[in-house]
Motif scaffolding. Structure first.
Motif, PDB file in Angstrom:
ATOM      1  N   LEU A 235       0.827  -1.212   0.000  1.00 42.76           N
ATOM      2  CA  LEU A 235       0.000   0.000   0.000  1.00 42.76           C
ATOM      3  C   LEU A 235       0.858   1.258   0.000  1.00 42.76           C
ATOM      4  CD1 LEU A 235      -2.807  -1.035   2.513  1.00 42.76           C
ATOM      5  CD2 LEU A 235      -3.061  -0.677   0.067  1.00 42.76           C
ATOM      6  N   ASN A 236       1.942   1.241   0.750  1.00 39.86           N
ATOM      7  CA  ASN A 236       2.837   2.401   0.766  1.00 39.86           C
ATOM      8  C   ASN A 236       3.526   2.604  -0.571  1.00 39.86           C
ATOM      9  OD1 ASN A 236       3.213   3.783   3.573  1.00 39.86           O
ATOM     10  ND2 ASN A 236       3.030   1.614   4.051  1.00 39.86           N
ATOM     11  N   GLU A 237       3.844   1.523  -1.253  1.00 36.59           N
ATOM     12  CA  GLU A 237       4.501   1.623  -2.555  1.00 36.59           C
ATOM     13  C   GLU A 237       3.569   2.182  -3.626  1.00 36.59           C
ATOM     14  OE1 GLU A 237       7.691  -2.074  -2.060  1.00 36.59           O
ATOM     15  OE2 GLU A 237       5.869  -2.323  -3.260  1.00 36.59           O
ATOM     16  N   THR A 238       2.280   1.951  -3.493  1.00 32.31           N
ATOM     17  CA  THR A 238       1.317   2.457  -4.475  1.00 32.31           C
ATOM     18  C   THR A 238       0.623   3.736  -4.019  1.00 32.31           C
ATOM     19  OG1 THR A 238      -0.426   1.041  -3.540  1.00 32.31           O
ATOM     20  CG2 THR A 238       0.851   0.149  -5.382  1.00 32.31           C
ATOM     21  N   LEU A 239       0.932   4.210  -2.821  1.00 34.92           N
ATOM     22  CA  LEU A 239       0.203   5.349  -2.255  1.00 34.92           C
ATOM     23  C   LEU A 239       0.363   6.609  -3.096  1.00 34.92           C
ATOM     24  CD1 LEU A 239      -1.556   6.405   0.044  1.00 34.92           C
ATOM     25  CD2 LEU A 239       0.536   6.958   1.306  1.00 34.92           C
ATOM     26  N   SER A 240       1.599   6.921  -3.523  1.00 36.52           N
ATOM     27  CA  SER A 240       1.818   8.148  -4.295  1.00 36.52           C
ATOM     28  C   SER A 240       1.051   8.092  -5.611  1.00 36.52           C
ATOM     29  CB  SER A 240       3.308   8.345  -4.563  1.00 36.52           C
ATOM     30  OG  SER A 240       3.844   7.249  -5.279  1.00 36.52           O
ATOM     31  N   ARG A 241       1.039   6.924  -6.252  1.00 36.16           N
ATOM     32  CA  ARG A 241       0.290   6.780  -7.498  1.00 36.16           C
ATOM     33  C   ARG A 241      -1.202   6.929  -7.252  1.00 36.16           C
ATOM     34  NH1 ARG A 241      -4.147   3.788  -9.310  1.00 36.16           N
ATOM     35  NH2 ARG A 241      -4.073   3.682 -11.577  1.00 36.16           N
ATOM     36  N   THR A 242      -1.699   6.329  -6.178  1.00 34.49           N
ATOM     37  CA  THR A 242      -3.123   6.399  -5.855  1.00 34.49           C
ATOM     38  C   THR A 242      -3.551   7.833  -5.584  1.00 34.49           C
ATOM     39  OG1 THR A 242      -3.113   4.162  -4.915  1.00 34.49           O
ATOM     40  CG2 THR A 242      -4.896   5.624  -4.237  1.00 34.49           C
ATOM     41  N   LEU A 243      -2.773   8.549  -4.774  1.00 35.50           N
ATOM     42  CA  LEU A 243      -3.125   9.925  -4.423  1.00 35.50           C
ATOM     43  C   LEU A 243      -3.025  10.854  -5.623  1.00 35.50           C
ATOM     44  CD1 LEU A 243      -1.436  10.320  -0.908  1.00 35.50           C
ATOM     45  CD2 LEU A 243      -3.833   9.860  -1.441  1.00 35.50           C
ATOM     46  N   MET A 244      -1.982  10.681  -6.441  1.00 32.74           N
ATOM     47  CA  MET A 244      -1.826  11.537  -7.618  1.00 32.74           C
ATOM     48  C   MET A 244      -2.974  11.323  -8.606  1.00 32.74           C
ATOM     49  SD  MET A 244      -0.205  13.862  -9.224  1.00 32.74           S
ATOM     50  CE  MET A 244       1.423  14.007  -8.489  1.00 32.74           C
ATOM     51  N   LEU A 250      -9.967  14.340  -9.429  1.00 38.41           N
ATOM     52  CA  LEU A 250     -10.861  15.205  -8.663  1.00 38.41           C
ATOM     53  C   LEU A 250     -10.824  16.642  -9.174  1.00 38.41           C
ATOM     54  CD1 LEU A 250     -10.359  13.933  -4.998  1.00 38.41           C
ATOM     55  CD2 LEU A 250     -12.465  13.862  -6.329  1.00 38.41           C
ATOM     56  N   LEU A 251      -9.661  17.106  -9.633  1.00 34.35           N
ATOM     57  CA  LEU A 251      -9.568  18.463 -10.172  1.00 34.35           C
ATOM     58  C   LEU A 251     -10.493  18.631 -11.382  1.00 34.35           C
ATOM     59  CD1 LEU A 251      -5.753  19.386 -10.060  1.00 34.35           C
ATOM     60  CD2 LEU A 251      -7.606  20.330  -8.680  1.00 34.35           C
ATOM     61  N   VAL A 252     -10.471  17.649 -12.270  1.00 33.58           N
ATOM     62  CA  VAL A 252     -11.317  17.717 -13.465  1.00 33.58           C
ATOM     63  C   VAL A 252     -12.797  17.643 -13.083  1.00 33.58           C
ATOM     64  CG1 VAL A 252     -11.897  16.573 -15.634  1.00 33.58           C
ATOM     65  CG2 VAL A 252      -9.514  16.693 -14.888  1.00 33.58           C
ATOM     66  N   VAL A 253     -13.133  16.706 -12.208  1.00 31.72           N
ATOM     67  CA  VAL A 253     -14.541  16.536 -11.817  1.00 31.72           C
ATOM     68  C   VAL A 253     -15.033  17.761 -11.047  1.00 31.72           C
ATOM     69  CG1 VAL A 253     -16.137  15.126 -10.484  1.00 31.72           C
ATOM     70  CG2 VAL A 253     -14.321  14.031 -11.773  1.00 31.72           C
ATOM     71  N   PHE A 254     -14.167  18.348 -10.238  1.00 30.68           N
ATOM     72  CA  PHE A 254     -14.561  19.546  -9.496  1.00 30.68           C
ATOM     73  C   PHE A 254     -14.840  20.702 -10.452  1.00 30.68           C
ATOM     74  CE2 PHE A 254     -13.648  23.363  -6.908  1.00 30.68           C
ATOM     75  CZ  PHE A 254     -14.559  23.148  -5.882  1.00 30.68           C
ATOM     76  N   ALA A 255     -14.047  20.804 -11.521  1.00 23.79           N
ATOM     77  CA  ALA A 255     -14.310  21.839 -12.527  1.00 23.79           C
ATOM     78  C   ALA A 255     -15.669  21.617 -13.188  1.00 23.79           C
ATOM     79  CB  ALA A 255     -13.195  21.824 -13.578  1.00 23.79           C
ATOM     80  N   LEU A 256     -16.008  20.352 -13.466  1.00 25.58           N
ATOM     81  CA  LEU A 256     -17.332  20.051 -14.014  1.00 25.58           C
ATOM     82  C   LEU A 256     -18.430  20.393 -13.013  1.00 25.58           C
ATOM     83  CD1 LEU A 256     -16.768  16.570 -15.728  1.00 25.58           C
ATOM     84  CD2 LEU A 256     -17.118  18.772 -16.857  1.00 25.58           C
ATOM     85  N   PHE A 257     -18.169  20.128 -11.744  1.00 29.03           N
ATOM     86  CA  PHE A 257     -19.152  20.407 -10.700  1.00 29.03           C
ATOM     87  C   PHE A 257     -19.439  21.902 -10.588  1.00 29.03           C
ATOM     88  CE2 PHE A 257     -20.130  21.251  -6.190  1.00 29.03           C
ATOM     89  CZ  PHE A 257     -21.250  20.458  -6.033  1.00 29.03           C
ATOM     90  N   ILE A 258     -18.397  22.722 -10.730  1.00 28.30           N
ATOM     91  CA  ILE A 258     -18.549  24.171 -10.576  1.00 28.30           C
ATOM     92  C   ILE A 258     -19.019  24.829 -11.863  1.00 28.30           C
ATOM     93  CG2 ILE A 258     -17.346  26.334 -10.042  1.00 28.30           C
ATOM     94  CD1 ILE A 258     -17.769  24.533  -7.630  1.00 28.30           C
ATOM     95  N   LEU A 259     -18.452  24.414 -12.995  1.00 27.24           N
ATOM     96  CA  LEU A 259     -18.673  25.129 -14.248  1.00 27.24           C
ATOM     97  C   LEU A 259     -19.557  24.378 -15.238  1.00 27.24           C
ATOM     98  CD1 LEU A 259     -14.963  26.266 -14.798  1.00 27.24           C
ATOM     99  CD2 LEU A 259     -16.807  27.576 -13.714  1.00 27.24           C
TER     100      LEU A 259
END
Length: 318
Positions: A235-244, A250-259
């Protein structure tokens, strides 16, 4: 500094916190299932049937004024939202058994035409009957069910049957909590939300498969470690990939949510929740389930072939 966090090798003991995660997930599931049983979902016209009218205004449409006009005209349950731009309006009307749907749409357009004071362009009028709505409800539920069955079979062949059970458990966890959110908040559940639920299943599965791939490698490479330690390391080895991956999505979906406007607002809302829950479940729900079912290194080793076995001096196989 921000990017260094994603590149940093962590040593978090995830599985030591699994009981807190189980308690947290249990509370969410109980609340979600309770709301679904007692309140159900607020289905949109796509599922319940009704009339959809797309209108074009010459001036920016005042949605509050349109809603007030429809309410005063005898259509208090009408749903009004922008469609594409501030000049385009989408009006959704539920089925009224005592009124002809074609006549009702004409009455609505005439009512809004009088209140507007300027010409309104009627671009589209669609009718969805109750039978079509029932069929969509049934087919939507079957789509989710078939997706889960297909995933169960795929993961069982690729990994091991206990990994398949754990992955489907995580997906069911994500779907129930997402549906529970829509039940509790009474946000309209339509075809766009159903599409979001299917997208959540795909996203969560992808995240879980990446984690399981690393867990399988960990069991085969790390010899002197317990199952809990192997899973924590993976889990620690894949954590950075998972979070990134989750962060950028989420950035893209949040833009859809707002705009994105009201038409896809529920779609983006479901994805926002689903991505966060899916990331959490791939770390805690799926991995914890594998640990509880007792998966070990021996379960993942390939079967020994007859040709790989050595013959001892006495003629016995060793």
């Amino acid at each position: 500094m921000f990017m260094q966090f994603f590149n940093k090798q962590t040593h978090i003991k995830f599985m030591s916190k699994r009981w807190f995660a189980i308690a947290f997930s249990s509370i969410l599931l109980i609340v979600s299932i309770g709301s679904l049983v007692t309140q159900g979902l607020t289905f949109g016209i796509d599922f319940t049937g009704g009339t959809m009218i797309e209108l074009g205004y010459q001036e920016p449409a005042n949605l509050d004024k349109i809603r007030s006009s429809l309410q005063n005209g005898g259509y208090p349950e009408a749903v009004v939202q922008n469609f594409g731009s501030i000049h385009d309006v989408l009006v959704r009307l539920p089925i009224v058994e005592t009124e002809n749907m074609a006549e009702m749409s004409n009455n609505v357009v005439s009512l809004l035409q009088v209140d507007s004071g300027s010409p309104i362009d009627v671009r589209r009028v669609e009718f969805v009957g109750p039978q079509v709505g029932d069929d969509l409800t049934e087919q939507g539920g079957l789509a989710v069910l078939y997706a889960l069955i297909g995933i169960l079979i795929y993961v069982a062949f690729r990994f091991e049957y206990r990994f398949a059970i754990a992955s489907v458990a995580a997906l069911v966890h994500d779907v129930i909590i997402t549906l529970g959110f829509f039940s509790i908040t009474h946000v309209e559940f339509d075809l766009t939300v159903l599409a979001a639920v299917l997208a959540i299943i795909g996203y969560s599965l992808n995240d879980t498969i990446v984690v399981f791939d690393r867990v399988r490698e960990g069991f085969l490479k790390i010899r002197k470690a317990t199952s809990e330690e192997v899973i924590d390391t993976s889990l620690n080895e894949t954590l950075s990939r998972t979070l990134m991956t989750s962060f950028t999505t989420l950035l893209v979906v949040f833009a859809l949510f707002i705009l994105g406007g009201e038409v896809i607002h529920s779609f983006a809302e479901a994805l926002l929740l689903g991505i966060m829950i899916g990331t959490y479940s791939s770390i805690y729900v799926a991995s914890s389930a594998v640990l509880f079912m007792g998966v070990s290194k021996e379960d993942l080793l390939p079967p020994v072939k007859d040709s790989d076995q050595e013959i001892g001096e006495d003629g016995s196989q060793v």
